[in-house]
Design an enzyme around this catalytic site. Structure first.
Site, PDB file in Angstrom:
ATOM      1  N   SER A   1       0.234   5.663 -17.435  1.00 49.56           N
ATOM      2  CA  SER A   1       1.454   5.166 -16.815  1.00 49.56           C
ATOM      3  C   SER A   1       1.763   3.748 -17.238  1.00 49.56           C
ATOM      4  O   SER A   1       0.886   2.886 -17.255  1.00 49.56           O
ATOM      5  CB  SER A   1       1.327   5.229 -15.290  1.00 49.56           C
ATOM      6  OG  SER A   1       2.482   4.708 -14.688  1.00 49.56           O
ATOM      7  N   ASP A   2       3.019   3.528 -17.575  1.00 47.77           N
ATOM      8  CA  ASP A   2       3.505   2.170 -17.709  1.00 47.77           C
ATOM      9  C   ASP A   2       3.509   1.543 -16.322  1.00 47.77           C
ATOM     10  O   ASP A   2       3.582   2.254 -15.317  1.00 47.77           O
ATOM     11  CB  ASP A   2       4.924   2.207 -18.298  1.00 47.77           C
ATOM     12  CG  ASP A   2       5.483   0.824 -18.549  1.00 47.77           C
ATOM     13  OD1 ASP A   2       4.723  -0.038 -19.025  1.00 47.77           O
ATOM     14  OD2 ASP A   2       6.665   0.605 -18.261  1.00 47.77           O
ATOM     15  N   LYS A   3       3.416   0.229 -16.238  1.00 46.08           N
ATOM     16  CA  LYS A   3       3.394  -0.441 -14.933  1.00 46.08           C
ATOM     17  C   LYS A   3       4.790  -0.744 -14.425  1.00 46.08           C
ATOM     18  O   LYS A   3       5.206  -0.291 -13.357  1.00 46.08           O
ATOM     19  CB  LYS A   3       2.592  -1.742 -15.019  1.00 46.08           C
ATOM     20  CG  LYS A   3       2.574  -2.540 -13.699  1.00 46.08           C
ATOM     21  CD  LYS A   3       1.830  -3.836 -13.844  1.00 46.08           C
ATOM     22  CE  LYS A   3       2.615  -4.852 -14.654  1.00 46.08           C
ATOM     23  NZ  LYS A   3       3.839  -5.337 -13.961  1.00 46.08           N
TER      24      LYS A   3
END
Length: 873
Positions: free
Chosen positions: A325-327
């Site tokens: 996941s990207d933040k």
């Protein structure tokens, strides 16, 4: 690769062969001719016809096409047309359900600016951005999309929003100072990148890269070089098709030799028999059934705000074992928020509205007012959507003040705006007939200007060590720390200078600001972990910030974060060794994300990648499941992804995984059902040839069984409800075949029993002197009843099939009703009798076929009972 960020301005002009006045038009034309336009090259596009034709590219479809051609060759045109109709219907269903356009590269092109203001021999000229060349001098203003990669030569409070490229949630203030040594993409603060947005301020720069050579262009090129991942379902179905094709080819070859040696068949009879075998053994209804079940999953996911673009992705979700996941904007809100307010006496961390003004300390009151009035940002709401006009960090300070019911009235009398040269902003405000100078900015700068601090309601000597310790403490928590100060002045003060800010100012405290995690993301990470799914954070943000967010969200191994430079120093083998034991990766580039996804896949795991920025696109394409944010995601990310979250809610992914597992369960039930019904018909043909007797069913009747009845009954299995343990299981091993040993045993013995029932019923009627059409119709009806009862058995693979949840599946009863109507038509309508070569049946024939079909239910349920006993023992 030229490191433009390291050059001094003189070296920059020399390398780019330019100057402060810009290029001449003649020189621009020459360079444009030599190096090409400032455009991204597009990927190869498929025509709609090519997309449709791809659905015929299947081994078993080839078998049916060949059967249709042979039928035409021997003059059986009706059967030829029906076979071809089945093939075309299959292709149409697949095309309609999977129709998509791969617009990733076009979307990247659309992100590029349409025009640009440049200097041509010192004159300002507006040109088409596609004509920019290396050496052009470009002017930047608020709202501009940066038209190429530009090295800054002048910056006046120039702030650029580049989260889509780097993952940084905070806009970056740019300058023209050369950078020594190597710098990550997010740290090249003297460069403005193509496709990013000028947030505020103004500036000027030299074009250093255009088109495919920009950072945006590199992503474009990597997208073209990344192969689309083949989903586990497609891989398994291809393998299954090859196995069926292989068995079928061996059978046909054997029966041809056997018939020529031991049976006296004419060439027409022999061809018809081989075609009947091919048509019967090929489960031609299965592709359509799988497409329909996947499409139903797509519809249910859309209701839950998960938009599936590529149908096989539904099943892949069910076997997903890692979410990368990207933040920013994915796990976090992508909205800066004040999470800590630090005064000398107290640290406030409970900052949910409402903040009670009258119960707040003097220090807290001053910090609330400074955040409100020493501020150039506005927050508007349009149709319920929050829009920040200005700096996101200042918006966080406004939101904090709003929680105390303060309003941004016009109290400001004078202002020194923020500038990177001095790193602070100051205002003169009039509040309740008292005047104050309010100051906010970089903590190190403000502390160097102060001698006093606010303690209680009095000014005391500044405790520098205390504040330095707090700055380090909260920076380690990933918070961006801002400082604030004030002093009261006389009511006749109209303005102030920079020197006034170094005299008698009182240090009020610090703000700790962060892009906070979404509450639903925290819950979703917990659910994912209970389902055996690992969540990894891959972000362009700083290491400390990533660790702080990962800890709060509940990501494992958050303390073992790796940064981009460490990844670059690792070989692919070293990265593969550590990728499963590390869950936080900071300061990453698009190339790092791509390598990380590949390293996970090298372990044989099914990986999903979520993201919203252009920097995520290549990794999304490489991942088994690419997940884009629908609201804040860029168009290129949405076009590249397999799934788009319409609500930008990480928790929606968990709902999609649950639905994906349900879809796989139901697909497996459909395959358990479809294969024995097809193979039993093939068995009828094989035994007939070996025994030298007439075929019990015609090819058209076999097609009816395989296509119409199979689809009608399998459709019901697609609506089976969730299993009780669906989110407590570990992810399915993608290497495990759809048909395990138990499945092969089930398919084999059910195929033999159904086939033998057909011969048994045919023998009984033949001995009774029934006509051929009646015999074939009764056998056909026997197989339909057998399929209907066996479909009910397949509701549960190993458990007893009549459970309370059978009442929840209304479609099951509808499908049985539809099948009943179709069978009445095929048996009792004269014109259909002619086409299908069937005959009306009496109660005797119907009763025999019903009892034969019911026996399948009894036998299979008895087998499941003994299997459960054996497994338990």
């Amino acid at each position: 690769m030229t490191k433009w960020y390291q050059f001094s301005l003189d070296d920059l002009y020399s390398k780019a062969k330019s100057n402060q006045s810009g290029l001449s038009q003649a020189e621009r034309d020459t360079r444009l001719q030599t190096n090409g336009p400032n455009l991204l090259t597009k990927g190869k596009q498929e025509t709609e016809f090519q997309k449709f034709i791809k659905h015929f590219n299947d081994l078993l479809i080839y078998v049916l096409i060949a059967s249709g051609i042979l039928k035409g060759a021997i003059g059986a045109y009706t059967e030829m047309i029906i076979i071809f109709l089945v093939v075309v219907i299959n292709a149409i269903i697949g095309y309609i359900q999977e129709r998509k356009a791969n617009n990733s590269l076009n979307s990247l092109t659309n992100m590029m600016s349409e025009d640009a203001t440049i200097l041509v021999n010192s004159e300002k000229v507006v040109v088409d951005a596609s004509t920019l060349v290396v050496g052009d001098i470009v002017l930047l203003s608020p709202g501009n999309i940066v038209p190429a990669d530009i090295r800054i030569i002048e910056a006046y409070n120039l702030v650029v929003e580049e989260a889509i490229l780097t993952g940084e949630s905070v806009p970056i203030e740019k300058n023209n100072v050369p950078i020594e040594g190597d710098a990550d993409l997010g740290d090249r603060i003297n460069l403005a990148f193509s496709g990013t947005l000028v947030n505020s301020g103004s500036g000027k720069g030299v074009v250093v890269e255009t088109g495919d050579r920009t950072e945006l262009g590199k992503i474009s090129q990597s997208l073209k070089s990344v192969d689309q991942t083949v989903t586990p379902l497609i891989q398994k179905m291809k393998l299954l098709n090859k196995q069926i094709f292989g068995i079928l080819a061996i059978l046909i070859a054997f029966l041809l030799v056997f018939s020529l040696m031991f049976r006296d068949f004419s060439s027409t009879e022999l061809v018809s028999a081989m075609i009947a075998l091919a048509v019967s053994a090929v489960p031609e209804g299965l592709p359509a059934v799988l497409s329909i079940i996947l499409a139903m999953g797509v519809g249910r996911m859309a209701y839950e705000k998960a938009i599936i673009k590529k149908m096989p992705a539904v099943e892949t979700l069910g076997s997903m074992s890692v979410i990368c996941s990207d933040k920013t904007g994915t796990l976090t809100k992508n909205e800066m928020s004040v999470v800590s307010v630090i005064t000398k006496e107290t640290v406030y961390t409970e900052l949910a509205a409402p903040i009670k003004w009258e119960e707040s300390s003097i220090g807290m009151q001053r910090l609330l007012e400074i955040g409100l009035y020493c501020n150039d940002t506005k927050i508007d709401y349009h149709n319920g959507k929050r829009e920040v006009i200005g700096n996101p960090t200042e918006a966080a300070l406004l939101e904090l003040s709003y929680k105390a019911n303060l309003s941004q009235d016009n109290h400001t009398l004078y202002k020194i705006p923020f500038d990177s040269a001095y790193k602070y902003m100051a205002t003169l405000v009039d509040i309740n007939d008292r005047r104050f100078i309010y100051l906010k900015g970089a903590p190190d700068v403000l502390l160097s200007m102060m001698q006093l601090e606010l303690q209680g309601d009095a000014s005391t000597a500044l405790d520098l060590q205390y504040w330095d310790d707090k700055i380090v403490e909260y920076a380690k928590k990933g918070q961006r720390v801002l400082a604030a100060a004030f002093k009261e002045v006389s009511n006749d003060t109209e303005s102030f200078t920079h020197d006034d800010l170094s005299n008698d100012m009182v240090f009020a405290g610090l703000y700790g600001i962060i892009d906070p995690p979404k509450a639903e993301a925290i819950e979703a990470v917990g659910i994912a972990r209970s389902a055996g799914i690992s969540v990894k954070m891959i972000t362009g943000d700083h290491k400390e910030t990533a660790i702080a967010i990962a800890k709060e969200i509940g990501i494992e191994h958050y303390d073992k974060a790796l940064v981009g430079k460490e990844l670059e120093e690792m070989t692919d083998e070293e990265l593969r060794d550590v990728v499963l034991t590390h869950d936080v990766f900071a300061r990453t580039t698009p190339e790092h994300k791509l390598r990380l996804v590949s390293a996970i896949q090298d372990h044989g795991l099914i990986a999903a990648m979520t993201g919203d920025g252009v920097n995520d696109a290549a990794a999304l394409k490489k991942a088994d499941i690419g997940v884009a944010m629908g609201i804040k995601g860029t168009q290129v990310t949405k076009d590249t992804a397999d799934m788009v979250l319409a609500d930008d809610n990480f928790a929606t992914i968990v709902k999609a995984v649950k639905e994906g597992r349900r879809v796989y369960d139901n697909l497996q039930k459909a395959i358990f059902f479809a294969l024995p019904t097809a193979f039993s018909q093939g068995l009828l043909v094989v035994i007939s040839i070996l025994a030298g007797i007439e075929l019990p069913l015609t090819p058209v009747q076999i097609l009816w069984l395989n296509m119409v009845t199979t689809i009608t009954l399998s459709f019901a299995l697609g609506y089976e409800p969730y299993a009780e343990d669906i989110m407590q299981r570990k992810p399915r091993d993608p290497k495990v075949n759809i048909l395990n040993t138990y499945a092969i045993i089930r398919v084999t013995y059910v195929s033999f029993i159904i086939g033998l029932l057909g011969f048994l019923i045919g023998g009984i009627l033949r001995n009774a002197g029934a006509e051929l059409a009646t015999i074939q119709t009764t056998i056909l009806q026997t197989l339909v009843f057998a399929q209907a009862f066996y479909m009910i058995c397949c509701r549960e693979i190993t458990k007893f099939s009549i459970t309370p949840t059978i009442k929840e599946n209304n479609v099951l009863w509808y499908s049985l009703g539809i099948l009943l109507v179709l069978q009445i038509a095929i048996i009792y309508l004269p014109f259909i009798n002619t086409v299908m070569e069937t005959a009306p049946l009496g109660f005797k024939e119907l009763g025999i076929s019903f009892l034969a079909g019911l026996s399948i239910f009894v036998i299979v349920e008895a087998e499941k009972f003994f299997y459960r006993k054996f497994k338990k023992a």
